[in-house]
Motif scaffolding. Structure first.
Motif, PDB file in Angstrom:
ATOM      1  N   GLY A 118      31.920   9.553  -8.061  1.00 46.19           N
ATOM      2  CA  GLY A 118      32.388  10.227  -7.082  1.00 46.19           C
ATOM      3  C   GLY A 118      32.078   9.670  -5.874  1.00 46.19           C
ATOM      4  N   VAL A 119      32.261  10.825  -4.689  1.00 50.23           N
ATOM      5  CA  VAL A 119      32.112  10.682  -4.167  1.00 50.23           C
ATOM      6  C   VAL A 119      30.322  10.566  -3.137  1.00 50.23           C
ATOM      7  CG1 VAL A 119      32.571  11.201  -1.461  1.00 50.23           C
ATOM      8  CG2 VAL A 119      34.242  11.286  -2.802  1.00 50.23           C
ATOM      9  N   GLU A 120      30.266   9.613  -1.983  1.00 47.92           N
ATOM     10  CA  GLU A 120      28.760   9.429  -1.973  1.00 47.92           C
ATOM     11  C   GLU A 120      28.588   9.616  -0.643  1.00 47.92           C
ATOM     12  OE1 GLU A 120      24.468   6.908  -4.005  1.00 47.92           O
ATOM     13  OE2 GLU A 120      25.909   5.644  -2.771  1.00 47.92           O
ATOM     14  N   VAL A 121      27.655  10.820   0.306  1.00 48.28           N
ATOM     15  CA  VAL A 121      27.751  10.596   1.074  1.00 48.28           C
ATOM     16  C   VAL A 121      26.334  10.431   1.964  1.00 48.28           C
ATOM     17  CG1 VAL A 121      27.913  12.892   3.180  1.00 48.28           C
ATOM     18  CG2 VAL A 121      28.965  12.946   1.256  1.00 48.28           C
ATOM     19  N   LEU A 122      26.126   9.841   2.874  1.00 46.86           N
ATOM     20  CA  LEU A 122      25.054   9.912   3.583  1.00 46.86           C
ATOM     21  C   LEU A 122      24.485  10.555   4.786  1.00 46.86           C
ATOM     22  CD1 LEU A 122      22.616   7.821   4.352  1.00 46.86           C
ATOM     23  CD2 LEU A 122      23.964   6.396   5.065  1.00 46.86           C
ATOM     24  N   TRP A 123      24.205  11.198   4.539  1.00 47.31           N
ATOM     25  CA  TRP A 123      23.602  12.115   6.200  1.00 47.31           C
ATOM     26  C   TRP A 123      23.464  11.713   7.211  1.00 47.31           C
ATOM     27  CZ3 TRP A 123      26.625  16.610   4.827  1.00 47.31           C
ATOM     28  CH2 TRP A 123      26.983  16.958   3.533  1.00 47.31           C
ATOM     29  N   ASP A 124      22.692  11.649   8.381  1.00 43.78           N
ATOM     30  CA  ASP A 124      22.523  11.431   9.648  1.00 43.78           C
ATOM     31  C   ASP A 124      20.822  11.067   9.077  1.00 43.78           C
ATOM     32  OD1 ASP A 124      21.830  14.006   9.602  1.00 43.78           O
ATOM     33  OD2 ASP A 124      22.925  13.996  11.960  1.00 43.78           O
ATOM     34  N   ASN A 125      20.469  12.197   8.279  1.00 38.57           N
ATOM     35  CA  ASN A 125      18.605  11.652   8.418  1.00 38.57           C
ATOM     36  C   ASN A 125      18.803  10.597   6.949  1.00 38.57           C
ATOM     37  OD1 ASN A 125      19.494  13.744   6.305  1.00 38.57           O
ATOM     38  ND2 ASN A 125      17.782  14.105   6.062  1.00 38.57           N
ATOM     39  N   GLU A 126      19.135  10.055   6.617  1.00 40.50           N
ATOM     40  CA  GLU A 126      19.018   8.930   5.735  1.00 40.50           C
ATOM     41  C   GLU A 126      19.440   9.208   4.552  1.00 40.50           C
ATOM     42  OE1 GLU A 126      19.569   6.162   6.983  1.00 40.50           O
ATOM     43  OE2 GLU A 126      19.054   6.669   8.825  1.00 40.50           O
TER      44      GLU A 126
ATOM     45  N   ALA B 178      27.351  16.968  19.949  1.00 43.53           N
ATOM     46  CA  ALA B 178      26.425  18.314  20.863  1.00 43.53           C
ATOM     47  C   ALA B 178      26.243  19.463  20.190  1.00 43.53           C
ATOM     48  CB  ALA B 178      27.190  18.308  21.958  1.00 43.53           C
ATOM     49  N   SER B 179      25.113  20.283  19.564  1.00 38.77           N
ATOM     50  CA  SER B 179      24.540  21.263  19.121  1.00 38.77           C
ATOM     51  C   SER B 179      25.536  22.640  20.190  1.00 38.77           C
ATOM     52  CB  SER B 179      23.003  21.309  19.211  1.00 38.77           C
ATOM     53  OG  SER B 179      22.441  21.550  20.111  1.00 38.77           O
ATOM     54  N   PRO B 180      25.169  23.559  19.827  1.00 41.53           N
ATOM     55  CA  PRO B 180      26.378  24.646  21.029  1.00 41.53           C
ATOM     56  C   PRO B 180      24.791  24.487  22.339  1.00 41.53           C
ATOM     57  CG  PRO B 180      26.317  25.596  18.507  1.00 41.53           C
ATOM     58  CD  PRO B 180      25.447  24.204  18.760  1.00 41.53           C
ATOM     59  N   GLY B 181      23.597  24.822  21.592  1.00 41.26           N
ATOM     60  CA  GLY B 181      22.532  24.053  23.160  1.00 41.26           C
ATOM     61  C   GLY B 181      22.801  22.805  23.977  1.00 41.26           C
ATOM     62  N   GLY B 182      24.063  22.228  23.660  1.00 41.32           N
ATOM     63  CA  GLY B 182      23.761  21.058  24.845  1.00 41.32           C
ATOM     64  C   GLY B 182      23.544  19.972  24.222  1.00 41.32           C
ATOM     65  N   LYS B 183      21.991  20.034  23.439  1.00 42.00           N
ATOM     66  CA  LYS B 183      21.575  18.733  22.734  1.00 42.00           C
ATOM     67  C   LYS B 183      22.039  18.386  21.496  1.00 42.00           C
ATOM     68  CE  LYS B 183      16.920  20.847  24.489  1.00 42.00           C
ATOM     69  NZ  LYS B 183      15.519  21.622  23.873  1.00 42.00           N
ATOM     70  N   HIS B 184      22.043  17.060  21.684  1.00 42.71           N
ATOM     71  CA  HIS B 184      22.703  16.205  20.383  1.00 42.71           C
ATOM     72  C   HIS B 184      21.751  16.545  19.046  1.00 42.71           C
ATOM     73  CE1 HIS B 184      24.410  13.379  23.854  1.00 42.71           C
ATOM     74  NE2 HIS B 184      25.286  13.370  23.261  1.00 42.71           N
ATOM     75  N   ALA B 185      22.445  16.465  18.115  1.00 39.35           N
ATOM     76  CA  ALA B 185      21.709  16.709  16.832  1.00 39.35           C
ATOM     77  C   ALA B 185      21.530  16.135  16.069  1.00 39.35           C
ATOM     78  CB  ALA B 185      23.186  17.740  16.495  1.00 39.35           C
ATOM     79  N   ASP B 186      21.921  14.147  16.270  1.00 39.48           N
ATOM     80  CA  ASP B 186      21.473  13.351  15.160  1.00 39.48           C
ATOM     81  C   ASP B 186      20.265  13.430  14.423  1.00 39.48           C
ATOM     82  OD1 ASP B 186      21.685  10.327  15.942  1.00 39.48           O
ATOM     83  OD2 ASP B 186      22.745  11.408  13.942  1.00 39.48           O
ATOM     84  N   GLY B 187      20.244  13.060  13.272  1.00 41.52           N
ATOM     85  CA  GLY B 187      19.327  13.379  12.310  1.00 41.52           C
ATOM     86  C   GLY B 187      18.600  14.391  12.024  1.00 41.52           C
ATOM     87  N   ASN B 188      19.973  15.348  11.772  1.00 36.94           N
ATOM     88  CA  ASN B 188      18.888  16.588  11.285  1.00 36.94           C
ATOM     89  C   ASN B 188      18.924  16.723  10.130  1.00 36.94           C
ATOM     90  OD1 ASN B 188      20.906  17.610  11.169  1.00 36.94           O
ATOM     91  ND2 ASN B 188      21.215  18.854  13.092  1.00 36.94           N
ATOM     92  N   GLY B 189      20.490  15.917   9.716  1.00 34.35           N
ATOM     93  CA  GLY B 189      20.783  16.125   8.055  1.00 34.35           C
ATOM     94  C   GLY B 189      22.086  16.872   7.682  1.00 34.35           C
ATOM     95  N   TRP B 190      22.632  17.356   9.026  1.00 31.77           N
ATOM     96  CA  TRP B 190      23.467  17.641   8.456  1.00 31.77           C
ATOM     97  C   TRP B 190      24.808  16.946   9.251  1.00 31.77           C
ATOM     98  CZ3 TRP B 190      23.878  22.506   5.730  1.00 31.77           C
ATOM     99  CH2 TRP B 190      23.013  22.902   4.846  1.00 31.77           C
ATOM    100  N   ASN B 191      25.206  16.426   9.588  1.00 29.25           N
ATOM    101  CA  ASN B 191      26.122  14.925   9.930  1.00 29.25           C
ATOM    102  C   ASN B 191      26.283  13.793   8.950  1.00 29.25           C
ATOM    103  OD1 ASN B 191      26.575  16.572  12.763  1.00 29.25           O
ATOM    104  ND2 ASN B 191      25.101  14.924  13.926  1.00 29.25           N
ATOM    105  N   VAL B 192      27.424  13.502   9.071  1.00 28.92           N
ATOM    106  CA  VAL B 192      28.105  12.582   7.596  1.00 28.92           C
ATOM    107  C   VAL B 192      27.568  10.945   8.815  1.00 28.92           C
ATOM    108  CG1 VAL B 192      29.258  11.551   6.379  1.00 28.92           C
ATOM    109  CG2 VAL B 192      29.593  14.212   6.483  1.00 28.92           C
TER     110      VAL B 192
END
Length: 515
Positions: free
Chosen positions: A122-130, A99-113
């Protein structure tokens, strides 16, 4: 045109890292509505509030997901062609949505893994914005937080390197906000904050966003091409006032201060709110007024074509400050003109790519050779008019016709150079281009204009002084290092220490920085 708002103007917004700025700090708002920027221009090149960045730059919308991914293992069957990493989102369990500080889900904005895995590189990361980011082992090893001294210096030896990556392991930390790396040597385990990794990503998609973020947008590109104004008292009495002033200069290339006392030396005291003034062949402070036997045409009544100051320096001044002490009504002419050199360079690239390439390649001669003055000067510097970085973005423009010397280049380049030179000159000086590129204002006593000398070309119209009239400006310079350092410190010091590097990006300032 000069805008004179009745209250302190709304400063430009930078969405990056917004949630990490403590409450009570100056949070900037630069919406397309406030700026009058066309939606197409916002999508194309605006940094502050750019729609092209969207939520990807809004760390404030989320915290890194606290999830179920705990370890990542190397798997040969997940390699793409020629060993290229090919990420399979199903290879790991998707983290839960925070949950974001504002209480809304923040999925898909590119900062979650969403997923991560170890590859042969190396290490490859897929962010939640694909989007995907690959962090090479050597890159991670050389940026381990524990190798940095308290003063910020990297204490590794340049000969230190990884020799075997087969036993390296990577996992999300228990807090879900860090990447933890175990090395195969005696080095301690390293912990990298995921928000820091996201900022430092060098994937094509992220570098493209950073390029959009740093591209300057000319004032003349907006619906209301007005020069922003800030109160003198705000600048002199608070760092927030200095930050506001400098952010306008960074965004627009120039800004006016109003209510400046008509006292000699005030321009230096204002500039010192940024840092020490830059001493040049004209001293630390100079007077722009008509005199007999001037050491510069600016100290006469002649008109000045658009140019940059001190282009023959290895590092010309970044900022020029001009304080109007006197500009009597009896003075005819003398209006100040400004043009965004970056805007002109991009127009040239669009209309005459060959001329643009020529001015990026063939060096002009910039010089100041003047012995008939108290302190003789003999300075010369050769460089192209336009410089681009490794991605083709314009990172500097040098234009100073009054200070150009003989061209000394291979014979085959001479004619094409002058054809390209005149093509750019037409964009800068031609009357039919002025509505598209030029700002003009008549300074009044008590106004001080600060402009980026590396980005904004400046000039003035010829003037005449009646028996009772006079025009007197006083000026000084700020070096590039002093300017950029002060701006970035003011913008980033409210962030938590781990996020200050690389910190909030700024619009390009013309210093040939490739970032």
């Amino acid at each position: 045109p000069c805008q004179t708002p009745s209250s302190t103007p709304t400063p430009p917004e930078n969405h990056l890292l917004r949630s990490h700025i403590p409450k009570g700090s100056c949070v900037l708002d630069l919406s397309s509505k406030n700026l009058g920027i066309e939606p197409a221009m916002m999508q194309k090149s605006s940094f502050f509030g750019a729609a092209a960045l969207g939520n990807v730059l809004r760390i404030g919308a989320s915290r890194v997901a606290r999830g179920s991914v705990r370890s990542v293992h190397h798997s040969n069957n997940m390699q793409g062609p020629e060993g290229a990493a090919r990420l399979d989102a199903s290879a790991t369990t998707r983290p839960s949505v925070a949950a974001s500080p504002g209480g809304k889900h923040a999925d898909g904005n590119g900062w979650n893994v969403r997923a991560l895995r170890k590859t042969s590189h190396g290490v490859e990361v897929l962010w939640d914005n694909e989007e995907r980011s690959l962090f090479h082992f050597e890159w991670l090893y050389r940026n381990r937080p524990d190798v940095f001294f308290t003063c910020g210096q990297n204490m590794q030896r340049p000969t230190d390197r990884l020799k075997d990556v087969s036993s390296i392991s990577a996992a999300l930390g228990a807090d879900g906000e860090t990447l933890r790396m175990r090395w195969n040597d005696s080095s301690p385990e390293s912990s990298f904050k995921l928000v820091w990794l996201r900022q430092c990503s060098y994937s094509d998609s992220w570098l493209s966003k950073l390029e959009t973020a740093r591209a300057p947008v000319a004032v003349k590109s907006r619906k209301s091409p007005e020069i922003s104004v800030v109160d003198y008292d705000a600048v002199m009495n608070s760092d927030e006032g200095v930050k506001l002033w400098m952010e306008h200069v960074n965004r627009d290339g120039l800004c006016l201060l109003r209510g400046v006392p008509l006292v000699s030396g005030t321009v230096t005291r204002v500039a010192e709110r940024i840092g020490p003034v830059m001493a040049t062949i004209y001293g630390s402070e100079f007077d722009v007024q008509a005199v007999e036997r001037p050491i510069n045409v600016a100290y006469s009544k002649e008109g000045l074509d658009l140019h940059q100051d001190l282009a023959y320096y290895e590092s010309p001044p970044a900022l020029q400050h001009l304080h109007c002490l006197r500009f009597d009504k009896g003075v005819v002419g003398g209006e100040s003109t400004f043009t965004d050199a970056f805007h002109c360079a991009e127009l040239l690239r669009a209309r005459d790519p060959k001329a643009f390439d020529t001015l990026c390649r063939v060096p002009a001669t910039f010089q100041k050779i003047h012995y008939d003055r108290p302190d003789p000067v003999h300075l010369s510097f050769k460089r192209p008019h336009i410089s681009v970085n490794h991605q083709g973005a314009v990172v500097s423009v040098f234009w100073a016709p009054p200070f150009e010397g003989p061209l000394q280049v291979p014979e085959d380049d001479v004619e094409e150079y002058f054809r390209a030179y005149h093509a750019l000159a037409e964009l800068i000086e031609a009357e039919e281009q002025q509505a598209e590129t030029r700002l003009q204002t008549r300074l009044e006593p008590g106004l001080l204009v600060t402009f980026n000398n590396r980005r904004m070309l400046h000039g003035r119209s010829k003037f005449s002084e009646q028996s009772t009239g006079s025009r007197h400006l006083q000026g000084c310079y700020t070096s590039m290092e002093v300017y950029v350092n002060r701006l970035r410190v003011l913008q980033n010091r409210a962030l938590e220490p781990s996020l200050r590097s690389p910190g909030i990006p700024i619009a390009r300032v013309g210093n040939q920085d490739f970032s």
